[in-house]
Design an enzyme around this catalytic site. Structure first.
Site, PDB file in Angstrom:
ATOM      1  N   HIS A  37      22.234 112.361 -43.559  1.00 43.09           N
ATOM      2  CA  HIS A  37      23.646 112.596 -43.889  1.00 43.09           C
ATOM      3  C   HIS A  37      23.827 113.628 -44.995  1.00 43.09           C
ATOM      4  O   HIS A  37      24.956 114.093 -45.227  1.00 43.09           O
ATOM      5  CB  HIS A  37      24.311 111.279 -44.327  1.00 43.09           C
ATOM      6  CG  HIS A  37      24.719 110.392 -43.194  1.00 43.09           C
ATOM      7  ND1 HIS A  37      23.827 109.614 -42.496  1.00 43.09           N
ATOM      8  CD2 HIS A  37      25.943 110.153 -42.641  1.00 43.09           C
ATOM      9  CE1 HIS A  37      24.469 108.929 -41.560  1.00 43.09           C
ATOM     10  NE2 HIS A  37      25.747 109.239 -41.623  1.00 43.09           N
ATOM     11  N   GLU A  78      14.664  85.404 -50.096  1.00 45.29           N
ATOM     12  CA  GLU A  78      13.697  84.503 -49.443  1.00 45.29           C
ATOM     13  C   GLU A  78      12.260  84.892 -49.745  1.00 45.29           C
ATOM     14  O   GLU A  78      11.353  84.699 -48.944  1.00 45.29           O
ATOM     15  CB  GLU A  78      13.903  84.468 -47.913  1.00 45.29           C
ATOM     16  CG  GLU A  78      15.330  84.314 -47.456  1.00 45.29           C
ATOM     17  CD  GLU A  78      15.940  82.980 -47.841  1.00 45.29           C
ATOM     18  OE1 GLU A  78      15.288  82.223 -48.576  1.00 45.29           O
ATOM     19  OE2 GLU A  78      17.059  82.702 -47.410  1.00 45.29           O
TER      20      GLU A  78
END
Length: 403
Positions: free
Chosen positions: A356, A381
């Protein structure tokens, strides 16, 4: 449908669920996600829509009003939701882990009380292990529960609760040393408590001594509330101990985290897929030196690497989910899937950001949001380092030489 991230062997029901969720994401999440994220606004209407679709009860057994679907179906659903906005998948994930823990380890009374209400989204869950002084080192938990007649009295401070403010049921891991010798391993002295509370911040009107301070301000993963939890002489009836007996909390939480790691892998897959979609689309719209930048070899190399990473992470996540669904131990596969998907997600998002160019740095472009969201997956986690420790230990178990 695109060629990447397809899953073989799905039933008609699974395909219908995923098609419905994909349509919901395209119509109800993607058009508003960036605006809501920039305002750090809780996606109330999106959550209500997911309730209507039955997503909060996706893995809850049918006898309790859920859809009784597999971990694979759930993980693929999360992948689709994270493709739209990762924060929404976080709202679902913590709820899912608590429901899973109750279904697997709860007493009959706990299942009858909570699961039907969780299936409809009336009760929404959060869970809490971390504390200000610890993260992955669960054995160092200091929050304590002391038996007092028919109750336990809880004192301590917890950290990093996703849904901490909006949830009305929190599974909290505490240290309880009753009945254990002084030299007992720490993991045998932990208990999970199910605490029902009113949603909101500040001192909780329904649970004296329980306080949820305001939202933690984060660089990404906005919209969903992440909080602390303070417990000062909070009295909890003994029948709210998950499973009815103390000392099992560590194993219950680790079981929940194991399926949660598959979920985080699915989130990484979804965010990476969206970043790839944005990158390959922009590469065909932007022109330099008289042609699409997609026609430049350097960009094609990036797209090739990105697509390969999206595919590899997806297939590893699917394998981990199917392993768990088969009833086999899957901590190795879940750790690998979480590790690979999170790392590949970061890399795919960064490559899309590079494609981009300067526009990727603008908040008008969606890739800017993804660039701030991806790092959370490297931590949630269990960090990459924790995953590699789990993977290494399990590989040594599998390949231990004899003699």
């Amino acid at each position: 449908m695109t060629r990447l991230a397809q899953t073989d062997g799905l039933t008609d029901v699974q395909q219908e669920i995923l098609s419905t969720v994909r349509s919901f994401v395209d119509k109800e999440i993607l058009p508003v996600a960036t605006e809501l994220e920039h305002r750090d606004e809780y996606p109330t209407e999106i959550v209500e829509g997911l309730k209507e679709l039955g997503i909060f009860g996706l893995m809850i057994p049918e006898e309790y009003g859920g859809l009784g679907e597999s971990l694979l179906t759930y993980a693929l659903t999360v992948e689709e939701i994270a493709r739209g906005w990762m924060s929404v998948s976080g709202i679902i994930n913590t709820h899912f882990i608590v429901a899973y823990m109750i279904a697997q380890h709860g007493t009959k009374e706990q299942k009858d009380s909570f699961l039907p209400r969780m299936a409809t989204g009336e009760v929404r869950g959060a869970f809490s292990m971390s504390e200000p002084g610890l993260g992955s080192d669960v054995s160092a938990i200091r929050t304590k529960g002391v038996r007092d007649g028919d109750d336990y009295v809880l004192n301590g401070q917890k950290m990093w609760l996703t849904n901490g403010g909006s949830a009305n049921l929190v599974a909290v891991l505490c240290r309880t040393d009753e009945g254990q010798p002084a030299d007992a391993p720490a993991h045998r002295s932990m208990t999970t408590f199910l605490i029902e509370k009113e949603p909101g911040f500040g001192p909780n009107p329904s649970v004296p001594g329980l306080t949820v301070p305001g939202k933690i301000d984060k660089m990404g993963y906005k919209g969903v509330d992440t909080t602390e939890l303070v417990l000062e002489d909070v009295r909890i009836p003994a029948d709210r101990v998950l499973g009815g007996a103390g000392g099992r909390g560590f194993y219950q939480m680790m079981d929940g985290v194991e399926v949660g790691r598959v979920n985080v892998a699915a989130r990484g897959c979804g965010v990476a897929r969206r970043a790839f979609e944005l990158g390959i689309s922009y590469a065909q719209q932007r022109h330099t030196f008289g042609k699409q930048i997609a026609q430049h070899q350097a960009i094609q190399f990036k797209l090739a690497e990105m697509g390969t990473k999206v595919e590899a992470a997806h297939q590893m996540m699917v394998n981990a989910a199917r392993k768990k669904d088969s009833g086999e131990r899957n901590d190795l596969e879940a750790g690998m899937a979480k590790y690979l998907a999170a790392e590949f997600c970061k890399e795919v998002v960064e490559d899309s950001f590079r494609i981009h160019g300067g526009y990727g740095f603008s908040k008008e472009y969606e890739i800017e949001r993804l660039y701030r969201e991806a790092p959370m997956l490297l931590i949630g986690e269990g960090t990459a380092e924790i995953q590699k420790m789990i993977i290494g230990r399990r590989l040594l178990e599998e390949y231990r030489i004899q003699g």
